[in-house]
Write a protein that holds these residues in place. Structure first.
Motif, PDB file in Angstrom:
ATOM      1  N   CYS A  36     -47.981   3.968 -80.800  1.00 54.09           N
ATOM      2  CA  CYS A  36     -48.349   3.176 -79.614  1.00 54.09           C
ATOM      3  C   CYS A  36     -47.188   3.088 -78.634  1.00 54.09           C
ATOM      4  O   CYS A  36     -47.093   2.129 -77.885  1.00 54.09           O
ATOM      5  N   VAL A  75     -52.479  10.612 -80.092  1.00 51.70           N
ATOM      6  CA  VAL A  75     -52.548  11.885 -80.820  1.00 51.70           C
ATOM      7  C   VAL A  75     -52.306  13.057 -79.861  1.00 51.70           C
ATOM      8  O   VAL A  75     -51.558  13.989 -80.176  1.00 51.70           O
ATOM      9  N   ILE A  76     -52.905  12.984 -78.667  1.00 54.09           N
ATOM     10  CA  ILE A  76     -52.694  14.050 -77.672  1.00 54.09           C
ATOM     11  C   ILE A  76     -51.222  14.095 -77.264  1.00 54.09           C
ATOM     12  O   ILE A  76     -50.614  15.162 -77.170  1.00 54.09           O
ATOM     13  N   VAL A 102     -52.075   5.383 -85.848  1.00 48.51           N
ATOM     14  CA  VAL A 102     -52.900   4.757 -84.826  1.00 48.51           C
ATOM     15  C   VAL A 102     -54.119   5.635 -84.557  1.00 48.51           C
ATOM     16  O   VAL A 102     -53.995   6.828 -84.322  1.00 48.51           O
ATOM     17  N   GLY A 103     -55.283   5.039 -84.597  1.00 49.87           N
ATOM     18  CA  GLY A 103     -56.508   5.768 -84.281  1.00 49.87           C
ATOM     19  C   GLY A 103     -56.722   5.778 -82.790  1.00 49.87           C
ATOM     20  O   GLY A 103     -57.655   5.200 -82.272  1.00 49.87           O
ATOM     21  N   CYS A 104     -55.809   6.433 -82.085  1.00 53.85           N
ATOM     22  CA  CYS A 104     -55.809   6.398 -80.620  1.00 53.85           C
ATOM     23  C   CYS A 104     -55.689   7.822 -80.093  1.00 53.85           C
ATOM     24  O   CYS A 104     -54.691   8.506 -80.354  1.00 53.85           O
ATOM     25  N   ALA A 105     -56.699   8.288 -79.357  1.00 46.42           N
ATOM     26  CA  ALA A 105     -56.707   9.672 -78.875  1.00 46.42           C
ATOM     27  C   ALA A 105     -55.503   9.959 -77.974  1.00 46.42           C
ATOM     28  O   ALA A 105     -54.891  11.027 -78.071  1.00 46.42           O
ATOM     29  N   ALA A 106     -55.151   8.993 -77.106  1.00 46.77           N
ATOM     30  CA  ALA A 106     -54.032   9.217 -76.187  1.00 46.77           C
ATOM     31  C   ALA A 106     -52.741   9.466 -76.975  1.00 46.77           C
ATOM     32  O   ALA A 106     -51.948  10.349 -76.632  1.00 46.77           O
ATOM     33  N   PRO A 158     -47.826  10.384 -83.879  1.00 48.68           N
ATOM     34  CA  PRO A 158     -48.586   9.585 -82.911  1.00 48.68           C
ATOM     35  C   PRO A 158     -48.270   8.098 -83.099  1.00 48.68           C
ATOM     36  O   PRO A 158     -48.287   7.606 -84.213  1.00 48.68           O
TER      37      PRO A 158
END
Lengths: 97, 366
Positions: A86, A74-75, A68-72, A84
């Motif tokens: 969803c 990955v963090i 997922v290309g999602c900063a939340a 990472p």
């Protein structure tokens, strides 16, 4: 719209491609074209690494490190470990996708 | 309890307690099914709005199983969707002029694309639902239509091996289904591409603003009021308000910059990295407020801290929007975080030091 340049992990092994066109069918960013009975990559910077192509390639001709290309996300995985994903909707954070 | 037993819960998931979009019963040789309508009621419109602006979306679902739209028979098409009610609603609305079967997978109330990414809209779930519904008895053909974005989770050739059903990936957007059907189950290149229009981005912004304002902003506001109210003689309430409100306005501005303006103007803000886009918009908005002179942010230390902190906050918030876009990949996000996270931490740390300097100056200590 395109994201960062020269960053995608997408690889197409044309020698294994049978020309079934499934990757062209599933890609939401028209990353694949078709020439001489085989798929080819038009513009790799369009790829969002969703993984639909490699999952649906019966001949293992496509590799992509999908995620997922999602900063939340990955963090979250940096802090709590794990891949990472969803999954924030399953945890206490009820505001995510 | 006796009434419930009369129903097969795989083909009639709601039994007798039916919601308003179920209009009756549809019976074929294969059994009885819920008949549903493609027309939205007032409650469906209200539900859509609530799901788009709040965490109501987490409870907005339908029961998995098979439904009859109109009066389908053994030759009717089968469309597969997620059990997020908005996904289901959009599909039945686009199909409202035809008769078809709708097979709803259990995706824990998550939309097709997100669920496919997690694997719940996936190969195993689809195979299991086809089997539970007894699809081979309901239809005589072997074609099922999936939304294209479901391909992230469904391995079509494995479903065919396991069930005999051949998967057709339809268009990305349900609104293109009529054109796709007219075109003999072939999607055009345009139907296959996901778009991300300004309107698409606009409807996503409430869920960018809302979590920050509910979870982060109160903590920030409390800290600001304490810092500005703090005097050698204790916390002075009127000082907290009269001197702190400018900083609160800047804080709110950075939320709007990162969660609303940057997403909305995404293609028009220069640079590809979201952190840079957000920082730039945050900087411009902070600058505009400070130069206008309408808000009380005075002193070199405080102004410096504002320039350091608020564009960084906007940048961080804008970076979160990568989770809502249709084109960002994980390799790029990791790369952005690698350089941005240390900068955010430094910016926050130095801002705190500058605030301490500001207070010491204010008290005449330095």
């Amino acid at each position: 719209m395109k994201y960062l340049k020269n960053i995608t992990s997408l690889r197409l092994y044309q020698d294994r491609c049978t020309g079934c066109r499934r990757c062209i069918e599933v890609c939401p960013h028209a990353v694949f074209g078709f020439k001489d009975k085989k798929a080819f990559i038009t513009d790799a910077d369009l790829c969002m690494e969703c993984g639909a192509c490699s999952l649906n390639c019966e001949y293992d001709a496509i590799y992509v490190d999908a995620g997922v290309g999602c900063a939340a996300a990955v963090i979250h995985s940096m802090i709590y470990g794990g891949e990472p994903n969803c999954d924030c909707s399953d945890s206490s954070d009820k505001n995510c996708c | 309890m006796k009434m419930l037993k009369m129903f097969n819960t795989d083909t009639m998931p709601y039994g007798t307690l039916t919601p308003n979009w179920i209009t009756g019963m549809h019976t074929t040789d294969a059994g009885s099914f819920h008949r549903i309508t493609g027309i939205w009621s007032f409650a469906d419109y209200i539900g859509q709005i609530r799901a788009r602006v709040s965490s109501y979306r987490m409870r907005y679902n339908v029961k998995p199983g098979i439904y009859a739209l109109g009066a389908p028979d053994e030759s009717s098409l089968v469309f597969v969707t997620a059990n997020y009610k908005l996904s289901f609603d959009i599909l039945r609305r686009e199909l409202k002029n035809m008769s078809a079967w709708i097979l709803v997978l259990d995706t824990a109330g998550i939309n097709v694309w997100c669920a496919a990414g997690k694997g719940t809209f996936g190969t195993a779930e689809l195979i299991s639902r086809i089997t539970l519904a007894g699809l081979e008895k309901i239809i005589t053909h072997k074609r099922i239509i999936l939304p294209q974005l479901g391909a992230v989770g469904v391995r079509a050739f494995e479903v065919r091996k396991a069930t005999g059903f051949r998967i057709f990936f339809g268009p990305v957007s349900a609104r293109d289904i009529p054109g796709y059907l007219e075109n003999n189950l072939k999607a055009t290149t345009e139907m296959r591409r996901i778009r991300f229009s300004m309107f698409d981005r606009l409807v996503l912004t409430p869920m960018e603003i809302n979590p920050v304002m509910v979870k982060r902003f109160p903590v920030f506001a409390l800290a600001v009021l304490i810092v500005f109210g703090l005097q050698p003689e204790g916390i002075i309430f009127h000082k907290a308000i009269s001197e702190g409100w400018g900083t609160l306005v800047l804080g709110f501005t950075s939320v709007i910059a990162g969660a609303f303006v940057t997403p909305l103007l995404l293609p028009f803000v220069p640079f590809r990295a979201f952190s840079v886009k957000g920082w730039l918009v945050g900087l411009i908005m902070t600058l505009a407020f400070l130069l206008s002179g309408v808000i009380p942010v005075n002193g070199n230390f405080l102004v410096s801290a504002s320039f350091l902190f608020f564009p960084a906050a906007s940048s961080y918030i804008a970076l979160q929007f990568t989770g809502s876009t249709t084109f960002t990949g994980i390799s790029g996000v990791k790369k952005e975080l690698k350089f941005a996270l240390p900068l955010y931490i430094s910016a926050a740390g130095i801002s705190v030091l500058l605030i301490i300097m500001h207070k010491l100056t204010e008290w005449g200590i330095i």
